[in-house]
Write a protein that holds these residues in place. Structure first.
Motif, short mmCIF file in Angstrom:
data_model
loop_
_atom_site.label_atom_id
_atom_site.label_comp_id
_atom_site.label_asym_id
_atom_site.label_seq_id
_atom_site.Cartn_x
_atom_site.Cartn_y
_atom_site.Cartn_z
N THR A 30 26.69 -6.52 -5.07
CA THR A 30 26.47 -5.47 -4.08
C THR A 30 26.71 -4.09 -4.69
OG1 THR A 30 27.11 -6.92 -2.26
CG2 THR A 30 27.16 -4.56 -1.84
N LEU A 31 25.74 -3.20 -4.51
CA LEU A 31 25.82 -1.84 -5.05
C LEU A 31 25.97 -0.86 -3.90
CD1 LEU A 31 22.81 -2.21 -7.50
CD2 LEU A 31 25.23 -2.42 -8.09
N ASP A 32 26.96 0.01 -3.99
CA ASP A 32 27.19 0.99 -2.94
C ASP A 32 26.30 2.21 -3.07
OD1 ASP A 32 29.20 -0.56 -1.76
OD2 ASP A 32 30.70 0.23 -3.15
N GLU A 33 25.70 2.39 -4.25
CA GLU A 33 24.83 3.54 -4.47
C GLU A 33 23.79 3.18 -5.52
OE1 GLU A 33 27.22 6.72 -5.90
OE2 GLU A 33 27.94 5.63 -7.65
N SER A 34 22.78 4.03 -5.62
CA SER A 34 21.72 3.80 -6.60
C SER A 34 22.26 4.01 -8.01
CB SER A 34 20.56 4.77 -6.34
OG SER A 34 19.55 4.58 -7.29
N VAL A 35 21.98 3.05 -8.90
CA VAL A 35 22.46 3.13 -10.29
C VAL A 35 21.31 2.77 -11.23
CG1 VAL A 35 24.86 2.60 -9.72
CG2 VAL A 35 23.26 0.74 -10.18
N GLU A 36 21.44 3.20 -12.48
CA GLU A 36 20.42 2.90 -13.48
C GLU A 36 20.43 1.42 -13.87
OE1 GLU A 36 18.03 4.79 -14.77
OE2 GLU A 36 18.60 6.43 -13.45
N ALA A 37 21.63 0.83 -13.90
CA ALA A 37 21.77 -0.57 -14.27
C ALA A 37 22.91 -1.19 -13.48
CB ALA A 37 22.04 -0.71 -15.77
N CYS A 38 22.82 -2.48 -13.23
CA CYS A 38 23.87 -3.18 -12.50
C CYS A 38 25.16 -3.15 -13.33
CB CYS A 38 23.45 -4.62 -12.25
SG CYS A 38 24.76 -5.65 -11.51
N PRO A 39 26.27 -2.71 -12.77
CA PRO A 39 27.52 -2.65 -13.53
C PRO A 39 28.07 -4.02 -13.90
CG PRO A 39 27.92 -2.15 -11.23
CD PRO A 39 26.43 -2.19 -11.40
N LYS A 40 27.58 -5.06 -13.25
CA LYS A 40 28.09 -6.40 -13.53
C LYS A 40 27.26 -7.13 -14.58
CE LYS A 40 29.38 -10.77 -11.32
NZ LYS A 40 29.44 -11.53 -10.04
N CYS A 41 25.94 -7.21 -14.37
CA CYS A 41 25.10 -7.98 -15.29
C CYS A 41 24.21 -7.11 -16.18
CB CYS A 41 24.23 -8.97 -14.53
SG CYS A 41 22.90 -8.21 -13.57
N LYS A 42 24.22 -5.78 -15.92
CA LYS A 42 23.45 -4.80 -16.71
C LYS A 42 21.94 -4.87 -16.48
CE LYS A 42 27.41 -3.72 -18.36
NZ LYS A 42 28.14 -2.56 -17.75
N PHE A 43 21.51 -5.62 -15.47
CA PHE A 43 20.08 -5.67 -15.17
C PHE A 43 19.62 -4.29 -14.72
CE2 PHE A 43 16.51 -6.30 -12.23
CZ PHE A 43 15.65 -7.03 -13.03
N SER A 44 18.41 -3.90 -15.16
CA SER A 44 17.89 -2.58 -14.82
C SER A 44 16.37 -2.63 -14.72
CB SER A 44 18.29 -1.56 -15.90
OG SER A 44 17.66 -1.89 -17.14
N GLY A 45 15.80 -1.53 -14.29
CA GLY A 45 14.35 -1.44 -14.24
C GLY A 45 13.72 -1.58 -15.61
N GLN A 46 14.39 -1.04 -16.62
CA GLN A 46 13.89 -1.14 -17.99
C GLN A 46 13.86 -2.59 -18.47
OE1 GLN A 46 16.03 1.25 -20.80
NE2 GLN A 46 14.69 0.74 -22.51
#
Length: 202
Positions: A30-46
């Motif tokens: 669960t993310l409380d705000e928009s982020v570049e990458a998931c702080p847990k698994c590092k998944f991102s749009g890139q």
């Protein structure tokens, strides 16, 4: 004239819904705000683009490149989508049926498709979009929504909506499954809109 006014009252603007928490499509953190990458698994749009390095097809009421749906089913789903969008003019319903296989994470693919694809008919706003992704090969379904829809329908409600249509997809009745999914989603949106109207009147 009276009947026309009654119909207009049933049109619910999605912009009146509030925005809620987001969730990583890869690990469900669960993310409380928009982020570049998931702080847990590092998944991102890139990373999503790297996993699916090809042009995304345009989204519309029905995307079925392998023709799992008959022409009659595609027509019925499209008519259902257009009818629902008249009631919720800012919500967009996208339905995609594509065989992916067990090696593909359905949620990650849905995230990539939703964000990388263009939409038909010049509709560029996907904030209140809902993408139903059906993998007939694995008999699995996934739902991806725009950030504006995050709090409109809760995770538990999406689970219930998917469960209501799951048996139809498992029995390869894809057209009926999609229509059931759309009907259940409409029911939840209608309940939420009526609740919002009551709050406004207080």
């Amino acid at each position: 004239m009276k009947k026309a006014k009654e119909e207009r009252k049933k049109v619910y603007a999605a912009k009146r819904f509030a925005r809620g928490a987001m969730m990583c499509p890869s690990c469900l953190y669960t993310l409380d705000e928009s982020v570049e990458a998931c702080p847990k698994c590092k998944f991102s749009g890139q990373i999503a683009v790297q996993k699916f390095p090809f042009p995304a097809p345009p989204l519309g009421p029905v995307l079925d490149p392998n023709n799992y749906l008959s022409e009659e089913e595609k027509s019925a789903v499209t008519k259902k989508v257009l009818k629902l969008q008249k009631r919720f003019p800012q919500v967009r319903f996208y339905n995609c049926v594509v065989p992916l296989g067990e090696e593909v994470n359905l949620r990650e693919f849905g995230f990539w498709l939703f964000n990388a694809s263009q939409v038909k008919e010049g509709d560029s706003a996907k904030s209140f979009g809902i993408l139903l992704l059906v993998d007939p090969k694995e008999r699995m379904i996934s739902v991806t929504v725009g950030y504006g829809m995050e709090v409109v329908v809760t995770d538990s409600e999406w689970t219930r909506i998917c469960q209501d249509s799951r048996d139809l997809f498992y029995r390869q009745k894809y057209g009926q499954g999609i229509e059931t999914f759309l009907n259940r989603t409409f029911d939840v949106l209608s309940e939420r809109a009526l609740a919002m109207q009551k709050e406004v009147k207080r």
